[in-house]
Write a protein that holds these residues in place. Sequence first.
Motif, PDB file in Angstrom:
ATOM      1  N   PRO A 144       0.814  -1.229   0.000  1.00 14.91           N
ATOM      2  CA  PRO A 144       0.000   0.000   0.000  1.00 14.91           C
ATOM      3  C   PRO A 144       0.843   1.272   0.000  1.00 14.91           C
ATOM      4  O   PRO A 144       0.494   2.262  -0.650  1.00 14.91           O
ATOM      5  CB  PRO A 144      -0.836  -0.121   1.275  1.00 14.91           C
ATOM      6  CG  PRO A 144      -0.916  -1.593   1.530  1.00 14.91           C
ATOM      7  CD  PRO A 144       0.424  -2.123   1.110  1.00 14.91           C
ATOM      8  N   GLU A 145       1.953   1.242   0.721  1.00 16.89           N
ATOM      9  CA  GLU A 145       2.838   2.409   0.774  1.00 16.89           C
ATOM     10  C   GLU A 145       3.492   2.670  -0.581  1.00 16.89           C
ATOM     11  O   GLU A 145       3.579   3.816  -1.043  1.00 16.89           O
ATOM     12  CB  GLU A 145       3.901   2.187   1.845  1.00 16.89           C
ATOM     13  CG  GLU A 145       4.833   3.362   2.062  1.00 16.89           C
ATOM     14  CD  GLU A 145       5.834   3.091   3.170  1.00 16.89           C
ATOM     15  OE1 GLU A 145       6.997   3.541   3.048  1.00 16.89           O
ATOM     16  OE2 GLU A 145       5.464   2.418   4.161  1.00 16.89           O
ATOM     17  N   GLU A 146       3.942   1.608  -1.241  1.00 14.88           N
ATOM     18  CA  GLU A 146       4.552   1.757  -2.559  1.00 14.88           C
ATOM     19  C   GLU A 146       3.529   2.237  -3.578  1.00 14.88           C
ATOM     20  O   GLU A 146       3.809   3.120  -4.403  1.00 14.88           O
ATOM     21  CB  GLU A 146       5.153   0.421  -3.004  1.00 14.88           C
ATOM     22  CG  GLU A 146       5.722   0.415  -4.416  1.00 14.88           C
ATOM     23  CD  GLU A 146       6.950   1.291  -4.597  1.00 14.88           C
ATOM     24  OE1 GLU A 146       7.439   1.378  -5.735  1.00 14.88           O
ATOM     25  OE2 GLU A 146       7.419   1.895  -3.606  1.00 14.88           O
ATOM     26  N   ALA A 147       2.317   1.695  -3.542  1.00 16.78           N
ATOM     27  CA  ALA A 147       1.265   2.115  -4.469  1.00 16.78           C
ATOM     28  C   ALA A 147       0.929   3.592  -4.274  1.00 16.78           C
ATOM     29  O   ALA A 147       0.759   4.342  -5.245  1.00 16.78           O
ATOM     30  CB  ALA A 147       0.021   1.250  -4.281  1.00 16.78           C
ATOM     31  N   ALA A 148       0.848   4.029  -3.020  1.00 14.33           N
ATOM     32  CA  ALA A 148       0.531   5.432  -2.744  1.00 14.33           C
ATOM     33  C   ALA A 148       1.639   6.360  -3.231  1.00 14.33           C
ATOM     34  O   ALA A 148       1.383   7.443  -3.769  1.00 14.33           O
ATOM     35  CB  ALA A 148       0.289   5.624  -1.251  1.00 14.33           C
ATOM     36  N   ARG A 149       2.881   5.937  -3.046  1.00 15.03           N
ATOM     37  CA  ARG A 149       4.012   6.765  -3.489  1.00 15.03           C
ATOM     38  C   ARG A 149       3.971   6.968  -5.002  1.00 15.03           C
ATOM     39  O   ARG A 149       4.133   8.092  -5.503  1.00 15.03           O
ATOM     40  CB  ARG A 149       5.323   6.107  -3.076  1.00 15.03           C
ATOM     41  CG  ARG A 149       6.572   6.903  -3.425  1.00 15.03           C
ATOM     42  CD  ARG A 149       7.833   6.159  -3.023  1.00 15.03           C
ATOM     43  NE  ARG A 149       8.051   4.972  -3.840  1.00 15.03           N
ATOM     44  CZ  ARG A 149       8.613   5.013  -5.059  1.00 15.03           C
ATOM     45  NH1 ARG A 149       8.996   6.166  -5.579  1.00 15.03           N
ATOM     46  NH2 ARG A 149       8.796   3.910  -5.750  1.00 15.03           N
ATOM     47  N   LEU A 150       3.758   5.895  -5.730  1.00 16.73           N
ATOM     48  CA  LEU A 150       3.737   5.998  -7.192  1.00 16.73           C
ATOM     49  C   LEU A 150       2.489   6.722  -7.682  1.00 16.73           C
ATOM     50  O   LEU A 150       2.538   7.436  -8.691  1.00 16.73           O
ATOM     51  CB  LEU A 150       3.826   4.599  -7.805  1.00 16.73           C
ATOM     52  CG  LEU A 150       5.166   3.888  -7.582  1.00 16.73           C
ATOM     53  CD1 LEU A 150       5.105   2.459  -8.090  1.00 16.73           C
ATOM     54  CD2 LEU A 150       6.310   4.650  -8.242  1.00 16.73           C
ATOM     55  N   ALA A 151       1.382   6.570  -6.986  1.00 25.94           N
ATOM     56  CA  ALA A 151       0.166   7.299  -7.363  1.00 25.94           C
ATOM     57  C   ALA A 151       0.377   8.802  -7.222  1.00 25.94           C
ATOM     58  O   ALA A 151      -0.052   9.591  -8.076  1.00 25.94           O
ATOM     59  CB  ALA A 151      -1.003   6.844  -6.502  1.00 25.94           C
ATOM     60  N   GLY A 152       1.034   9.213  -6.141  1.00 32.71           N
ATOM     61  CA  GLY A 152       1.314  10.632  -5.961  1.00 32.71           C
ATOM     62  C   GLY A 152       2.241  11.176  -7.033  1.00 32.71           C
ATOM     63  O   GLY A 152       2.055  12.289  -7.526  1.00 32.71           O
ATOM     64  N   LEU A 153       3.238  10.397  -7.407  1.00 28.44           N
ATOM     65  CA  LEU A 153       4.152  10.803  -8.475  1.00 28.44           C
ATOM     66  C   LEU A 153       3.405  10.958  -9.791  1.00 28.44           C
ATOM     67  O   LEU A 153       3.625  11.919 -10.541  1.00 28.44           O
ATOM     68  CB  LEU A 153       5.269   9.760  -8.613  1.00 28.44           C
ATOM     69  CG  LEU A 153       6.352  10.056  -9.652  1.00 28.44           C
ATOM     70  CD1 LEU A 153       7.185  11.262  -9.236  1.00 28.44           C
ATOM     71  CD2 LEU A 153       7.250   8.828  -9.838  1.00 28.44           C
ATOM     72  N   ALA A 154       2.510  10.021 -10.075  1.00 27.28           N
ATOM     73  CA  ALA A 154       1.732  10.090 -11.311  1.00 27.28           C
ATOM     74  C   ALA A 154       0.850  11.332 -11.336  1.00 27.28           C
ATOM     75  O   ALA A 154       0.805  12.070 -12.330  1.00 27.28           O
ATOM     76  CB  ALA A 154       0.884   8.829 -11.458  1.00 27.28           C
ATOM     77  N   ARG A 155       0.160  11.586 -10.260  1.00 25.65           N
ATOM     78  CA  ARG A 155      -0.726  12.744 -10.194  1.00 25.65           C
ATOM     79  C   ARG A 155       0.049  14.048 -10.377  1.00 25.65           C
ATOM     80  O   ARG A 155      -0.412  14.970 -11.062  1.00 25.65           O
ATOM     81  CB  ARG A 155      -1.459  12.754  -8.846  1.00 25.65           C
ATOM     82  CG  ARG A 155      -2.395  13.952  -8.678  1.00 25.65           C
ATOM     83  CD  ARG A 155      -3.134  13.895  -7.360  1.00 25.65           C
ATOM     84  NE  ARG A 155      -2.219  13.897  -6.213  1.00 25.65           N
ATOM     85  CZ  ARG A 155      -2.622  13.853  -4.955  1.00 25.65           C
ATOM     86  NH1 ARG A 155      -3.903  13.782  -4.660  1.00 25.65           N
ATOM     87  NH2 ARG A 155      -1.730  13.868  -3.972  1.00 25.65           N
ATOM     88  N   ALA A 156       1.242  14.108  -9.804  1.00 21.34           N
ATOM     89  CA  ALA A 156       2.045  15.327  -9.887  1.00 21.34           C
ATOM     90  C   ALA A 156       2.588  15.579 -11.296  1.00 21.34           C
ATOM     91  O   ALA A 156       3.052  16.687 -11.581  1.00 21.34           O
ATOM     92  CB  ALA A 156       3.209  15.249  -8.900  1.00 21.34           C
ATOM     93  N   ASN A 157       2.510  14.571 -12.166  1.00 19.85           N
ATOM     94  CA  ASN A 157       3.088  14.710 -13.501  1.00 19.85           C
ATOM     95  C   ASN A 157       2.061  14.540 -14.625  1.00 19.85           C
ATOM     96  O   ASN A 157       2.404  14.144 -15.727  1.00 19.85           O
ATOM     97  CB  ASN A 157       4.234  13.715 -13.661  1.00 19.85           C
ATOM     98  CG  ASN A 157       5.464  14.159 -12.890  1.00 19.85           C
ATOM     99  OD1 ASN A 157       6.217  15.019 -13.339  1.00 19.85           O
ATOM    100  ND2 ASN A 157       5.650  13.591 -11.701  1.00 19.85           N
ATOM    101  N   GLY A 158       0.809  14.841 -14.321  1.00 19.75           N
ATOM    102  CA  GLY A 158      -0.203  14.953 -15.368  1.00 19.75           C
ATOM    103  C   GLY A 158      -0.888  13.667 -15.771  1.00 19.75           C
ATOM    104  O   GLY A 158      -1.581  13.630 -16.799  1.00 19.75           O
ATOM    105  N   ILE A 159      -0.747  12.601 -14.977  1.00 19.24           N
ATOM    106  CA  ILE A 159      -1.394  11.331 -15.292  1.00 19.24           C
ATOM    107  C   ILE A 159      -2.803  11.333 -14.697  1.00 19.24           C
ATOM    108  O   ILE A 159      -3.035  11.811 -13.588  1.00 19.24           O
ATOM    109  CB  ILE A 159      -0.564  10.149 -14.752  1.00 19.24           C
ATOM    110  CG1 ILE A 159       0.880  10.239 -15.277  1.00 19.24           C
ATOM    111  CG2 ILE A 159      -1.206   8.822 -15.144  1.00 19.24           C
ATOM    112  CD1 ILE A 159       1.009  10.229 -16.787  1.00 19.24           C
ATOM    113  N   ASP A 160      -3.760  10.772 -15.450  1.00 19.54           N
ATOM    114  CA  ASP A 160      -5.180  10.865 -15.083  1.00 19.54           C
ATOM    115  C   ASP A 160      -5.600   9.910 -13.976  1.00 19.54           C
ATOM    116  O   ASP A 160      -6.668  10.081 -13.387  1.00 19.54           O
ATOM    117  CB  ASP A 160      -6.048  10.599 -16.317  1.00 19.54           C
ATOM    118  CG  ASP A 160      -5.771  11.600 -17.432  1.00 19.54           C
ATOM    119  OD1 ASP A 160      -6.137  12.776 -17.267  1.00 19.54           O
ATOM    120  OD2 ASP A 160      -5.172  11.198 -18.448  1.00 19.54           O
TER     121      ASP A 160
END
Length: 239
Positions: A144-160
């Motif tokens: 869950p921690e790894e998924a949240a980290r990558l989700a935040g990175l995606a959101r910060a870089n224009g991913i839907d």
Amino acid sequence: MLEQEARERIIVALDCGREEALALAQALSGHARWLKVGMTLYYAEGPSIVRAFRDLGFKVFLDLKLHDIPHQVRGAARSAALAGADLLSVHGLGSGAMLAAAREGVEQAAAETGGERARLVAITVLTSMDEQALAEVGITCPIPEEAARLAGLARANGIDGIVCSPQEAAAMRQLLGEDALIVTPGVRPAGAALGDQSRVATPASAIASGASHLVIGRPITGADDPVAAYEAIVDELTA
């Protein structure tokens, strides 16, 4: 949930050869709204298979999990969007610069065609992986921690949105907000075989947890009657 909304939520994964995929698509025409084209089918047939499904009236999730240097991903995302992909996956592990490049690629394609921009989802942790598998590649934090980290990175870089297991969907919905796409593979109707999936849920529970779209393959495509199997899932979501 209304029937038409349920049909928009289900993405049928066609991980097979061209003839079988086209036969399944023709059978599901008028029932399903979305098809998923993964590496198995796309690497064999290329952009023509995306166009074939679009010509049959389907929306297409092109699940290529792009992961390369930003220049290559920018070009690949543009090409995928020009081929007709409505939704495209990239790997969250590819870095912020790579994710931003994917967004630039689909925006460029939309500018060239004057059409809608293809949407992007980032892979967080593959649903076939457990924490032991993650540790093998050097990631020792909980899933869950790894998924949240990558989700935040995606959101910060224009991913839907993101691709995650149903078990992370609720946390991802809370993290990313109501407008984010949360695509969940690893969805199995009650009684279906798990196959190579480790972290699974039923269709109704995945939606209740916050998923916007469900990727379902073998429980539909491997059924004796794929249309009946698809309609049973619609019935579950509208009950």
